[in-house]
Design a protein around this motif. Structure first.
Motif, mmCIF file in Angstrom:
data_model
loop_
_atom_site.group_PDB
_atom_site.id
_atom_site.type_symbol
_atom_site.label_atom_id
_atom_site.label_comp_id
_atom_site.label_asym_id
_atom_site.label_seq_id
_atom_site.Cartn_x
_atom_site.Cartn_y
_atom_site.Cartn_z
ATOM 1 N N CYS A 152 -39.931 38.989 65.751
ATOM 2 C CA CYS A 152 -39.834 38.113 67.057
ATOM 3 C C CYS A 152 -40.319 36.969 67.205
ATOM 4 C CB CYS A 152 -40.369 39.174 68.213
ATOM 5 S SG CYS A 152 -40.157 41.162 67.722
ATOM 6 N N LEU A 157 -37.265 35.960 69.086
ATOM 7 C CA LEU A 157 -36.705 36.821 70.252
ATOM 8 C C LEU A 157 -37.154 37.525 70.939
ATOM 9 C CD1 LEU A 157 -35.584 39.575 66.951
ATOM 10 C CD2 LEU A 157 -33.960 38.400 68.136
ATOM 11 N N CYS A 164 -46.023 35.454 69.612
ATOM 12 C CA CYS A 164 -45.311 35.938 70.351
ATOM 13 C C CYS A 164 -46.166 37.102 71.126
ATOM 14 C CB CYS A 164 -44.744 37.116 69.422
ATOM 15 S SG CYS A 164 -43.684 38.754 70.603
ATOM 16 N N LEU A 177 -36.649 45.174 74.178
ATOM 17 C CA LEU A 177 -36.538 44.745 72.494
ATOM 18 C C LEU A 177 -36.880 45.327 71.587
ATOM 19 C CD1 LEU A 177 -37.532 41.964 71.260
ATOM 20 C CD2 LEU A 177 -39.680 42.429 71.924
ATOM 21 N N ILE A 181 -34.096 45.663 67.632
ATOM 22 C CA ILE A 181 -35.076 45.345 66.428
ATOM 23 C C ILE A 181 -33.799 46.262 65.353
ATOM 24 C CG2 ILE A 181 -36.891 44.874 64.815
ATOM 25 C CD1 ILE A 181 -37.374 43.926 67.677
#
Length: 421
Positions: A152, A157, A164, A177, A181
């Motif tokens: 991510c 993302l 992250c 999230l 993915i």
């Protein structure tokens, strides 16, 4: 436990750019042995849709159109840069597991949760300043989640500035999230598993996390069940401070030119066995069997095809290059057939055991050469691979792997050190 996964971005290309800043912003690919296929891509090349493993000859038109620069693999440089990067990262935690040449896990136990992102940013800055490699950091409660967090961070993302931390996100944010993915991005879920999971309606990381664990175990494996549990935040994989020993050691290469004669094949097999034996001694193991194989080019229909291998049990386990090479050449003589254009050969060491607790053989008459092997390894480590070698490896080596686009050995060869004017 809190894990961090640190990964070098476009690692091979980044290593090249450290010593050749003119490559910044230019689409660059690094090619495999014999300059065959793409094994690393810069961000600019990825944006053009070039996939990993594409043969270079298929990209010639695209390369001319977009100015793609191809470089040969410089594994000596990449290994040295990896060691430097891992040394810096190792100062940030007493628990480090080096997972591959460009990524490692760190244990962040004992650090305040609020400081983890700052800690990750500090790591990124120091690696970039001291080594020159850009990295991304993923932080989470399990190894699988930290790998996903790193993905991510790299793709933008979630997180910011290449870091992250899933621990900074609430359940609703993570749920959204994970729903974005694809399941194939989860660590350990390859292409075939992705297809099988899709048949059950599992297409995202969230789908896999929320699936029934018993169903996953019954239809797939315990390993995938552990992955599911790790996605739920239940740690099933601990850090391995010492990398486990390999159960098999292989060395194989394609030739730079077709090989037709047995002596040339013998040179190649001897060289590959020397490299495999060096790795064997490095992990303090002994081999109980040797496998040798040779093959022609299956993609060249103009040449007759031949492919064969042989496995040879050894009377006594050994790590002696002389004994291993002797066995490999004995097997090669039984494999070889004249009249073929050979394109590849390889060796594999099997039935590995711990050299510190060898199983003796009352009837074996072989004599080991531990002092000689130690001298060989020490000289080759200090002065470069191949400085001291068996005569069976040859000198001219017309078959040797092609590396027509290789950069200098900037950090390991005195004659190729970069010069500052």
């Amino acid at each position: 436990m809190t894990f961090a996964l640190i990964d070098g971005n476009n690692f091979y290309v980044s290593c090249e750019r450290v010593f050749n800043p003119q490559l910044e912003g230019i689409p660059v690919v690094v090619l495999s042995n014999n300059d065959g296929c793409v094994v690393a891509r810069s961000g600019e090349v990825k944006a053009l849709g070039v996939k990993m493993g594409v043969p270079w000859f298929q990209l010639k038109d695209l390369a001319r159109k977009h100015g793609i620069l191809a470089l040969s693999s410089n594994y000596t440089l990449y290994a040295d840069m990896s060691n430097r990067m891992m040394s810096v990262l190792g100062t940030y935690s007493p628990q480090q597991e080096i997972y591959s040449i460009d990524e490692c896990f760190l244990g962040f136990d004992g650090l305040p949760a609020a400081d983890l992102v700052t800690h990750g940013q500090r790591m990124r800055q120091q690696v970039k300043q001291w080594v020159g490699i850009p990295v991304c950091v993923g932080i989470a409660a399990t190894k699988t989640l930290s790998k996903l967090a790193n993905h991510c961070a790299k793709k933008g993302l979630a997180g910011a500035d290449g870091v992250c931390d899933f621990g900074q996100m609430n359940a609703e944010e993570l749920d959204t999230l994970f729903g974005r993915i694809e399941v194939g991005e989860v660590w350990g879920v390859g292409r075939r598993l992705t297809e099988r999971l899709a048949a059950l309606g599992i297409t995202t990381a969230r789908d896999l996390r929320d699936a029934d664990a018993r169903t996953i175990r019954d239809n797939f494996s315990v390993v995938l069940e552990r992955t599911l549990l790790e996605l739920r935040g239940i740690s099933c994989m601990a850090l391995e401070d010492v990398a486990p020993k390999k159960q098999q050691i292989m060395c194989l290469r394609s030739f730079g030119a077709y090989v037709h004669s047995l002596p040339e094949l013998g040179e190649a097999v001897s060289g590959y066995m020397a490299r495999a034996a060096e790795k064997l001694r490095r992990q303090q193991s002994l081999a109980g069997a040797v496998q040798v194989f040779i093959r022609t080019n299956p993609f060249n229909p103009k040449h007759p095809q031949y492919q064969r291998g042989i496995t040879l049990p050894l009377p006594e386990s050994t790590s002696d290059t002389l004994r291993l090479t002797r066995a490999a050449l004995w097997g090669l003589k039984r494999l070889y057939k004249p009249g073929y254009a050979y394109q590849k050969a390889g060796v594999m060491l099997l039935n590995l055991s711990d050299a510190r607790t060898p199983q003796g053989n009352l009837f074996a008459g072989h004599r080991e050469n531990p002092a000689l092997m130690q001298v060989m390894d020490r000289i080759n480590q200090q002065w470069g691979r191949g400085t001291l070698k068996l005569a069976a490896e040859g000198v001219g080596q017309a078959w040797k792997m092609r590396r027509e686009r290789m950069s200098p050995a900037y950090t390991t060869n005195w004659k190729e050190l970069p010069r500052v004017n």
